[in-house]
Design a protein around this motif. Structure first.
Motif, PDB file in Angstrom:
ATOM      1  N   ALA A   1       0.811  -1.225   0.000  1.00  0.00           N
ATOM      2  CA  ALA A   1       0.000   0.000   0.000  1.00  0.00           C
ATOM      3  C   ALA A   1       0.838   1.266   0.000  1.00  0.00           C
ATOM      4  N   GLY A   2       2.059   1.200   0.508  1.00  0.00           N
ATOM      5  CA  GLY A   2       2.879   2.398   0.553  1.00  0.00           C
ATOM      6  C   GLY A   2       2.510   3.332   1.692  1.00  0.00           C
ATOM      7  N   VAL A   3       1.618   2.870   2.570  1.00  0.00           N
ATOM      8  CA  VAL A   3       1.182   3.641   3.740  1.00  0.00           C
ATOM      9  C   VAL A   3       1.173   2.684   4.930  1.00  0.00           C
ATOM     10  N   PRO A   4       1.705   3.081   6.080  1.00  0.00           N
ATOM     11  CA  PRO A   4       1.677   2.175   7.235  1.00  0.00           C
ATOM     12  C   PRO A   4       0.259   1.918   7.721  1.00  0.00           C
ATOM     13  N   SER A   5       0.007   0.688   8.146  1.00  0.00           N
ATOM     14  CA  SER A   5      -1.300   0.297   8.686  1.00  0.00           C
ATOM     15  C   SER A   5      -1.158  -0.031  10.166  1.00  0.00           C
ATOM     16  N   LEU A   6      -2.050   0.555  10.968  1.00  0.00           N
ATOM     17  CA  LEU A   6      -2.130   0.260  12.396  1.00  0.00           C
ATOM     18  C   LEU A   6      -3.454  -0.460  12.629  1.00  0.00           C
ATOM     19  N   VAL A   7      -3.383  -1.722  13.037  1.00  0.00           N
ATOM     20  CA  VAL A   7      -4.568  -2.569  13.160  1.00  0.00           C
ATOM     21  C   VAL A   7      -4.911  -2.753  14.635  1.00  0.00           C
ATOM     22  N   PHE A   8      -6.089  -2.267  15.042  1.00  0.00           N
ATOM     23  CA  PHE A   8      -6.562  -2.426  16.415  1.00  0.00           C
ATOM     24  C   PHE A   8      -7.481  -3.627  16.516  1.00  0.00           C
ATOM     25  N   SER A   9      -7.289  -4.439  17.556  1.00  0.00           N
ATOM     26  CA  SER A   9      -8.200  -5.557  17.805  1.00  0.00           C
ATOM     27  C   SER A   9      -8.212  -5.839  19.302  1.00  0.00           C
ATOM     28  N   SER A  10      -9.154  -6.668  19.733  1.00  0.00           N
ATOM     29  CA  SER A  10      -9.174  -7.132  21.115  1.00  0.00           C
ATOM     30  C   SER A  10      -8.225  -8.310  21.264  1.00  0.00           C
ATOM     31  N   GLN A  11      -7.923  -8.671  22.509  1.00  0.00           N
ATOM     32  CA  GLN A  11      -7.073  -9.827  22.758  1.00  0.00           C
ATOM     33  C   GLN A  11      -7.729 -11.103  22.255  1.00  0.00           C
ATOM     34  N   SER A  12      -9.044 -11.200  22.435  1.00  0.00           N
ATOM     35  CA  SER A  12      -9.771 -12.384  21.977  1.00  0.00           C
ATOM     36  C   SER A  12      -9.661 -12.532  20.460  1.00  0.00           C
TER      37      SER A  12
END
Length: 465
Positions: free
Chosen positions: A129-140
């Motif tokens: 993508a050429g752009v950094p991705s920050l992925v949020f999720s729960s521990q589960s």
């Protein structure tokens, strides 16, 4: 279909930006979280102009949204709520990110097979993508990723786990013992202990001995003597197994699960609840099944599986309502209130706490009354009504002291310390948090660590003054 999803993405970004519930900024985050967030910011800055895949676990949606707002103030970010794997593939393949410097993805509560396949098989797109991705999720959610989408997990860049916002010392979801001991004061508990200790020495009948052990264990639990309570429950368990009393065995297992939960051993708690619920189901004991569902909901909430927690609480509530079990109804309402507070829906939390409080008052359940009053105080403090918060805390503390409820006293003292800090009374705040920390340590509660951090922060403030 794609346009509709893009509209949903814009709506999610707007919701986070304009959320009606005010979530404090990063200055209210845990100290260890601030260090992690600083590292995330540095990594995003270094990643500018190239793809990167950064995973971040945050269980509480309200806390997550606060972090996203803070990051969006630092970077031009595109917030993308994910529902299906197709969402991820189409957005990454389109290459149209509206000039965003960072793509912020919020994963759903559950990982579906379709989404897992997309993450596994198209993981390279995050780097292309050429752009950094920050992925949020729960521990589960992340646990499921590691299990069924391992290639995506291995393909990541860095991984961060944020503990969550220090919103104070609210009562968490209430645990429901498989007994219902009614008492009016600490003196009442101590009197009943003396009687039961005497009877235990004299009794010859094993079934009667099991009943006495059960009450002694519950008395110790309410007095905050978890080690002693655990030993009594273990004796009761061994006696129940010897007698072939399945219901007694299940009750002992359930109650030992609560002790494990109170002292932070969640894996043991889950195992014990599962064992006890299996027996309750075999016996057709609906009321006890509801209690087990309730406790499994608490564990689901602790690991960020909020959908499962809500499902389990709702199932437990439904059974309690069908059976006319008002005590069970009150506990389930309280826990749903905790879940609402956890997700930032303070109005719903207040409504549920009020309902739970009303039932506890009708039943004369002083412990339940104190817990509801305290959490209503936390909501009042959170919204800036400090006078109302103080009134609730004082009422709750008074009841907890009369009942000899060490855990309740510790939580009220600790939260009152934060209130005194807000009003600038640092010496008083420091005195209160020291008292609370001592009590948490005596209980063997993991909350002692939070109290320690607050005590150290207050000590530094007092020195600087």
């Amino acid at each position: 279909m794609e346009d509709a999803r893009l509209d949903e993405s814009k709506a999610e970004a707007a919701r986070i930006e304009d959320a009606r519930v005010e979530v404090p900024g990063l200055e209210e985050a845990r100290a260890e979280d601030l260090e992690e967030i600083d590292t995330i910011i540095a990594e995003l800055e270094v990643s500018g102009g190239r793809g990167n895949l950064i995973l971040c676990v945050v269980n509480a949606p309200a806390y997550r949204d606060g972090i996203i707002r803070a990051l969006s103030g630092r970077f031009k970010a595109k917030v993308i709520p994910v529902e299906e794997g197709e969402d991820v593939i189409k957005i990454l393949k389109s290459g149209d990110f509206g000039g965003a410097e960072v793509l912020i993805w919020t994963m759903p509560e559950k990982l579906t097979d379709e989404l897992a396949d997309a993450l596994n098989n198209f993981r390279e797109l995050f780097y292309d993508a050429g752009v950094p991705s920050l992925v949020f999720s729960s521990q589960s959610f992340l646990d499921d990723v590691i299990r069924i989408a391992p290639d995506f997990w291995r393909y990541r860049g860095n991984y961060y786990e944020l503990k969550g916002q220090d919103q104070g010392f609210a009562f968490d979801a209430i645990n429901a013992l498989a007994t219902s001991l009614r008492y009016q004061s600490k003196e009442d508990l101590l009197r009943r202990r003396r009687i039961n200790e005497y009877l235990l020495e004299k009794v010859k009948d094993e079934k009667e001995a099991a009943k006495i052990l059960d009450e002694l264990a519950e008395i110790s639990y309410h007095l905050g003597e978890y080690d002693i309570a655990s030993e009594y429950f273990k004796q009761e368990l061994r006696l129940g197994e010897w007698l072939g009393d399945k219901r007694g065995v299940a009750r002992s297992l359930h109650n030992l699960g609560i002790i494990a939960c109170e002292t932070g051993d969640l894996e043991s708690a889950r195992h014990l609840y599962d064992e006890s619920m299996k027996i309750f189901q075999e016996l057709g004991d609906k009321s006890s099944v509801a209690m087990s569902l309730h406790e499994l909901g608490v564990l689901a909430q602790d690991t960020g599986d909020l959908a499962d927690a809500r499902r389990l609480y709702d199932e437990s509530l439904k059974i309690a309502q069908e059976l006319g079990n008002k005590r069970g109804v009150a506990i389930s309402l309280h826990n749903l209130g905790v879940l609402a507070q956890y997700t930032g829906d303070l109005a719903e939390a207040r409504r549920l706490y009020d309902e739970s409080l009303k039932i506890a008052q009708e039943l004369g359940n002083k412990r339940g009354v104190a817990i509801s009053l305290h959490n209503l105080g936390v909501l009042a403090q959170y919204t800036g009504d400090l006078a109302e918060a103080r009134r609730f805390y004082d009422e709750s503390l008074k009841i907890a002291q009369k009942l000899g409820n060490k855990s309740g006293v510790a939580i009220s003292l600790a939260q009152s310390a934060l209130l005194e800090e807000m009003e600038g009374n640092l010496e008083r705040a420091l005195d209160l948090i020291r008292q609370a920390e001592t009590l948490f340590q005596e209980l063997g509660s993991p909350t002692a660590e939070q109290a320690r951090r607050d005590r150290q922060r207050l000590e530094k403030k007092v020195v600087k003054r």
